[in-house]
Enzyme design. Structure first.
Site, mmCIF file in Angstrom:
data_model
loop_
_atom_site.group_PDB
_atom_site.id
_atom_site.type_symbol
_atom_site.label_atom_id
_atom_site.label_comp_id
_atom_site.label_asym_id
_atom_site.label_seq_id
_atom_site.Cartn_x
_atom_site.Cartn_y
_atom_site.Cartn_z
ATOM 1 N N ASP A 122 -19.540 7.823 -13.376
ATOM 2 C CA ASP A 122 -19.131 9.228 -13.474
ATOM 3 C C ASP A 122 -18.473 9.543 -14.809
ATOM 4 O OD1 ASP A 122 -16.867 7.742 -12.756
ATOM 5 O OD2 ASP A 122 -16.142 9.194 -11.284
ATOM 6 N N GLY B 182 -5.502 2.252 -1.307
ATOM 7 C CA GLY B 182 -5.966 1.077 -2.036
ATOM 8 C C GLY B 182 -7.263 0.497 -1.533
ATOM 9 N N ALA B 183 -8.004 1.261 -0.731
ATOM 10 C CA ALA B 183 -9.257 0.757 -0.174
ATOM 11 C C ALA B 183 -10.474 1.299 -0.914
ATOM 12 C CB ALA B 183 -9.357 1.121 1.315
ATOM 13 N N GLY B 184 -10.258 2.044 -1.993
ATOM 14 C CA GLY B 184 -11.386 2.591 -2.745
ATOM 15 C C GLY B 184 -12.011 3.799 -2.096
ATOM 16 N N ASP C 220 -14.621 11.651 -7.304
ATOM 17 C CA ASP C 220 -13.782 11.591 -6.115
ATOM 18 C C ASP C 220 -13.372 12.976 -5.655
ATOM 19 O OD1 ASP C 220 -14.046 8.893 -6.495
ATOM 20 O OD2 ASP C 220 -12.025 8.595 -7.269
ATOM 21 N N TYR D 7 -9.134 -0.755 -15.551
ATOM 22 C CA TYR D 7 -9.988 0.427 -15.370
ATOM 23 C C TYR D 7 -10.124 1.176 -16.687
ATOM 24 C CZ TYR D 7 -11.742 4.848 -13.541
ATOM 25 O OH TYR D 7 -12.492 5.970 -13.306
#
Length: 388
Positions: free
Chosen positions: A35, A119-121, A169, A219
């Protein structure tokens, strides 16, 4: 219902009747780290959600309360700034976005809580940003469209959370549709919905239990590495504005100039964009086997070329590969932990969960959390439930 509980907590704290807004988390079936490289992604909003109870309070103060953490923060609307309270920064960053548009944000009260695993994406942060942005837009009658709200959420994440995330997101949380995934062109912002039949196939998430922070240096380093690759290519191909424009042949021709690490990062992104295209065509053809193969290839690229996987995620993908009824699996999200996303035939889901749980315990001695998700509509209001 959690929405009722959040509304009840609001009434206990603030004594008024709030607007109640639901903001979903998201899964991304394929198209990871594309993205912010102006590529393609294929997300969907899912029924792990954050609920907001919000009302204007006729003062000049903003009062925030996290019902999950049972923590509060208050400050004047005229003095919005980053704080040491990390969860509040996502919300304050949204307020700042309204203010940067010259819109005066009045005092308001806000209670929020949800079921998006942190924190699980699954983009709990984007759900927080988009839920508040939607609520304030509604209460202030500012009439901003959903794409504008998505950009505001993204900029809040950049400026107040320090994460240079792409738009996917926030877009997925705001633009989700039940029973459909949506392909977003992150350059033009054009998007197209594709049917996803959850009557035959379930999306099952396996949470590695490894906590990661997208604000970590890795990241932002990946983003810089991609930008470096583009800068090298632009010397030779001025038309290459992003990795979206690059070809594997161009990358290979200048591999030495980039260095092997940057070359591998860029090659992954170029190949991942192609996988999104192949995967969409597979959906239209009802070819889940091909779709699943693109997922496995995506994971291999994230593991070997982009190097954002970890041992726990790799073990989960390999364990899934051998089980009946599994079409595909891969890590999902920024990486270094979080979930794997698995496409599983409906009649095999129970056995899948059982076998995966056992394998994770056996190989790593860790307890596995799994989530079966349904694809739902994006951010919207709910009726505030009357107190009982």
């Amino acid at each position: 219902m959690l929405s009722q509980a959040v509304a009840a907590t609001f009434r206990q704290h603030f004594g008024s009747t709030p607007l109640v807004v639901r903001a979903p988390g998201r899964v991304n079936l394929i198209g990871e780290h594309t993205d912010y490289n102006q590529g393609f992604v294929l997300p969907a909003a899912v029924d792990k959600e954050i609920y907001f109870a919000v009302a204007l309070n006729n003062t000049t103060d903003i009062n925030l309360y996290s019902s999950d953490l049972q923590e509060a923060l208050s400050l004047p609307a005229a003095d919005v700034h980053r704080t040491d309270t990390q969860w509040a920064n996502y919300l304050l960053g949204v307020v700042a976005q309204f203010q940067q548009r010259g819109l005066t944000v009045p005092g308001f009260d806000c209670v929020f809580g949800g079921t998006v695993p942190i924190g699980a994406g699954m983009s709990s942060s984007a759900a927080v940003e988009c839920g508040l942005a939607f609520a304030l837009n509604h209460l202030m009658h500012t009439n901003l469209d959903r794409m504008t709200l998505a950009h505001m959420g993204q900029k809040a994440e950049h400026e107040y959370a320090g994460v240079k995330s792409g738009l996917m997101d926030q877009f997925a949380s705001l633009f989700g549709r039940a029973g459909q995934v949506v392909r977003l062109d992150c350059r033009s912002l054009e998007y197209e919905y594709f049917p996803f039949d959850t009557s035959t196939t379930r999306i099952v998430l396996c949470n590695s239990g490894v906590k990661h922070s997208l604000a970590s240096s890795e990241y932002n380093t990946r983003r810089q590495e991609c930008e470096h690759g583009v800068a090298v290519l632009q010397k030779h191909y001025p038309q290459v504005q992003s990795l979206r424009d690059a070809t594997p042949a161009q990358l290979q021709a200048h591999q030495a100039e980039m260095g092997d690490v940057v070359y591998q990062r860029c090659l992954y992104v170029v190949q991942e964009n192609e996988r999104v295209d192949v995967a969409c065509r597979a959906l239209l053809a009802g070819d889940l086997a091909n779709f699943g193969q693109q997922m496995y290839a995506s994971h291999a690229g994230l593991r070997d070329q982009y190097q954002v996987s970890c041992r726990e995620l790799d073990i989960l993908v390999e364990a899934a590969r051998s089980l009946p009824g599994v079409y595909g699996a891969r890590m999902m999200g920024g990486g270094f932990g979080g979930c794997t996303i698995n496409l599983v035939a409906v009649d095999q889901v129970d056995q899948f969960v059982e076998k995966m749980t056992a394998a994770y315990q056996e190989q790593l001695g860790l307890k596995l959390e799994t989530y079966q998700t349904t694809i739902v509509y994006g951010v919207g209001t709910m009726e505030a439930v009357a107190s009982k």
